[in-house]
Design a protein around this motif. Structure first.
Motif, PDB file in Angstrom:
ATOM      1  N   GLU A 114       0.821  -1.207   0.000  1.00  0.00           N
ATOM      2  CA  GLU A 114       0.000   0.000   0.000  1.00  0.00           C
ATOM      3  C   GLU A 114       0.861   1.265   0.000  1.00  0.00           C
ATOM      4  O   GLU A 114       0.529   2.266  -0.634  1.00  0.00           O
ATOM      5  N   ALA A 115       2.004   1.209   0.709  1.00  0.00           N
ATOM      6  CA  ALA A 115       2.864   2.391   0.809  1.00  0.00           C
ATOM      7  C   ALA A 115       3.410   2.789  -0.558  1.00  0.00           C
ATOM      8  O   ALA A 115       3.454   3.977  -0.896  1.00  0.00           O
ATOM      9  N   ASP A 116       3.811   1.796  -1.372  1.00  0.00           N
ATOM     10  CA  ASP A 116       4.322   2.105  -2.710  1.00  0.00           C
ATOM     11  C   ASP A 116       3.216   2.684  -3.584  1.00  0.00           C
ATOM     12  O   ASP A 116       3.437   3.639  -4.340  1.00  0.00           O
ATOM     13  N   LEU A 117       2.033   2.115  -3.499  1.00  0.00           N
ATOM     14  CA  LEU A 117       0.892   2.603  -4.271  1.00  0.00           C
ATOM     15  C   LEU A 117       0.574   4.039  -3.908  1.00  0.00           C
ATOM     16  O   LEU A 117       0.415   4.906  -4.772  1.00  0.00           O
ATOM     17  N   TYR A 118       0.498   4.300  -2.595  1.00  0.00           N
ATOM     18  CA  TYR A 118       0.143   5.641  -2.132  1.00  0.00           C
ATOM     19  C   TYR A 118       1.201   6.662  -2.552  1.00  0.00           C
ATOM     20  O   TYR A 118       0.870   7.756  -3.021  1.00  0.00           O
ATOM     21  N   GLU A 119       2.493   6.315  -2.403  1.00  0.00           N
ATOM     22  CA  GLU A 119       3.560   7.238  -2.783  1.00  0.00           C
ATOM     23  C   GLU A 119       3.543   7.513  -4.281  1.00  0.00           C
ATOM     24  O   GLU A 119       3.799   8.639  -4.714  1.00  0.00           O
ATOM     25  N   ALA A 120       3.246   6.496  -5.063  1.00  0.00           N
ATOM     26  CA  ALA A 120       3.180   6.676  -6.516  1.00  0.00           C
ATOM     27  C   ALA A 120       2.083   7.652  -6.899  1.00  0.00           C
ATOM     28  O   ALA A 120       2.291   8.576  -7.686  1.00  0.00           O
ATOM     29  N   VAL A 121       0.896   7.447  -6.317  1.00  0.00           N
ATOM     30  CA  VAL A 121      -0.234   8.335  -6.611  1.00  0.00           C
ATOM     31  C   VAL A 121       0.056   9.749  -6.138  1.00  0.00           C
ATOM     32  O   VAL A 121      -0.177  10.729  -6.852  1.00  0.00           O
ATOM     33  N   LYS A 122       0.593   9.856  -4.928  1.00  0.00           N
ATOM     34  CA  LYS A 122       0.872  11.173  -4.344  1.00  0.00           C
ATOM     35  C   LYS A 122       1.880  11.955  -5.176  1.00  0.00           C
ATOM     36  O   LYS A 122       1.831  13.188  -5.230  1.00  0.00           O
ATOM     37  N   ASN A 123       2.777  11.231  -5.846  1.00  0.00           N
ATOM     38  CA  ASN A 123       3.830  11.902  -6.605  1.00  0.00           C
ATOM     39  C   ASN A 123       3.555  11.980  -8.102  1.00  0.00           C
ATOM     40  O   ASN A 123       4.458  12.244  -8.886  1.00  0.00           O
ATOM     41  N   GLY A 124       2.301  11.758  -8.486  1.00  0.00           N
ATOM     42  CA  GLY A 124       1.902  12.073  -9.850  1.00  0.00           C
ATOM     43  C   GLY A 124       1.681  10.923 -10.802  1.00  0.00           C
ATOM     44  O   GLY A 124       1.415  11.152 -11.979  1.00  0.00           O
ATOM     45  N   ALA A 125       1.782   9.669 -10.324  1.00  0.00           N
ATOM     46  CA  ALA A 125       1.524   8.538 -11.224  1.00  0.00           C
ATOM     47  C   ALA A 125       0.047   8.485 -11.597  1.00  0.00           C
ATOM     48  O   ALA A 125      -0.821   8.714 -10.755  1.00  0.00           O
ATOM     49  N   SER A 126      -0.225   8.188 -12.854  1.00  0.00           N
ATOM     50  CA  SER A 126      -1.607   8.088 -13.329  1.00  0.00           C
ATOM     51  C   SER A 126      -2.099   6.650 -13.371  1.00  0.00           C
ATOM     52  O   SER A 126      -3.277   6.406 -13.603  1.00  0.00           O
ATOM     53  N   GLY A 127      -1.185   5.704 -13.184  1.00  0.00           N
ATOM     54  CA  GLY A 127      -1.575   4.296 -13.214  1.00  0.00           C
ATOM     55  C   GLY A 127      -0.673   3.460 -12.336  1.00  0.00           C
ATOM     56  O   GLY A 127       0.480   3.833 -12.073  1.00  0.00           O
TER      57      GLY A 127
END
Length: 243
Positions: A114-127
């Motif tokens: 979950e931490a990797d997913l959240y950090e990715a979304v928070k930092n601009g990943a669209s997918g």
């Protein structure tokens, strides 16, 4: 990576909604593949190379090389692994978005943390897709992300919803929301419920281009990077309820 399988047309806040062929009659989606596992990277590059409407413009073996290549090739979409040497996928995501804000980022990883997913979304990943996705799912993810949609592997979407639910705060400030027009708020609420641009346009009886303009203006006003960040904002500010 499986060659065949469902196209994974997700539902809810993080699915692609209505799917369309990318840039029909137009230029192909230009893709950069960044992964430190050579066999996976080259296999993915070959498989994407025969997909309609997709052109692989380069490949890199770590985040640092990927960032430099993204700057020089200006791809439409970058596929990033999360765990890589020299510079992680999350760090590369930050660097690429800073250098090329219009480039879309899709994390393609084995990590279901979950931490990797959240950090990715928070930092601009669209997918955010897992590596057990089929090549069709990855290709379709590239297409819908290039169109401005967001996409997450279904198994990860539930985890992100749970994360969003913990973000509700009683002392919320409605100040930022006041920057938005009523129509922009309408669009934000529908985007947060998982509607595609086409579905939002149909619901509000406006054109799809108008929806895209509202989304772009909304993200700019709120200083957000992606539709998924808009979902996070909407939940945190209690503009939408996730059941």
């Amino acid at each position: 990576m499986p060659r065949r399988g469902s196209r994974g047309r997700g539902r809810g806040p993080f699915g692609a909604g209505a799917c369309h062929d990318a840039r029909v009659g137009d230029e192909p989606v230009r893709v950069l593949v960044v992964d430190d596992h050579e066999l996976f990277r080259r296999g993915l590059t070959m498989l994407l190379g025969v997909e309609s409407g997709i052109e692989v413009v380069g490949e890199a073996s770590d985040g640092s090389e990927g960032t430099a290549l993204a700057v020089s090739t200006a791809p439409d979409v970058v596929l990033l692994d999360v765990r890589m040497p020299k510079q992680s996928g999350i760090e590369a995501c930050v660097a690429i978005k800073a250098a090329s804000p219009t480039t879309k980022i899709v994390m393609l990883t084995v990590s279901d943390e979950e931490a990797d997913l959240y950090e990715a979304v928070k930092n601009g990943a669209s997918g955010y897709l897992l590596k057990d996705s089929s090549i069709e799912e990855v290709a379709q993810g590239i297409r819908v992300v290039a169109e401005g949609q967001s996409l997450i592997s279904p198994s990860m979407a539930a985890k992100l919803i749970d994360e969003f639910k913990t973000m509700s705060r009683p002392d919320r400030s409605t100040g930022p929301a006041l920057k938005l027009t009523e129509r922009e708020l309408d669009v934000l609420r529908l985007v947060a419920k998982g509607l595609s641009n086409r579905d939002v346009a149909h619901r509000l009886a406006i054109s799809e281009n108008t929806v895209k303009n509202h989304v772009r203006n909304m993200l700019e006003k709120l200083q957000l990077h992606s539709r998924m960040e808009a979902v996070m904002y909407a939940v945190r500010e209690k503009l939408v309820e996730l059941e």
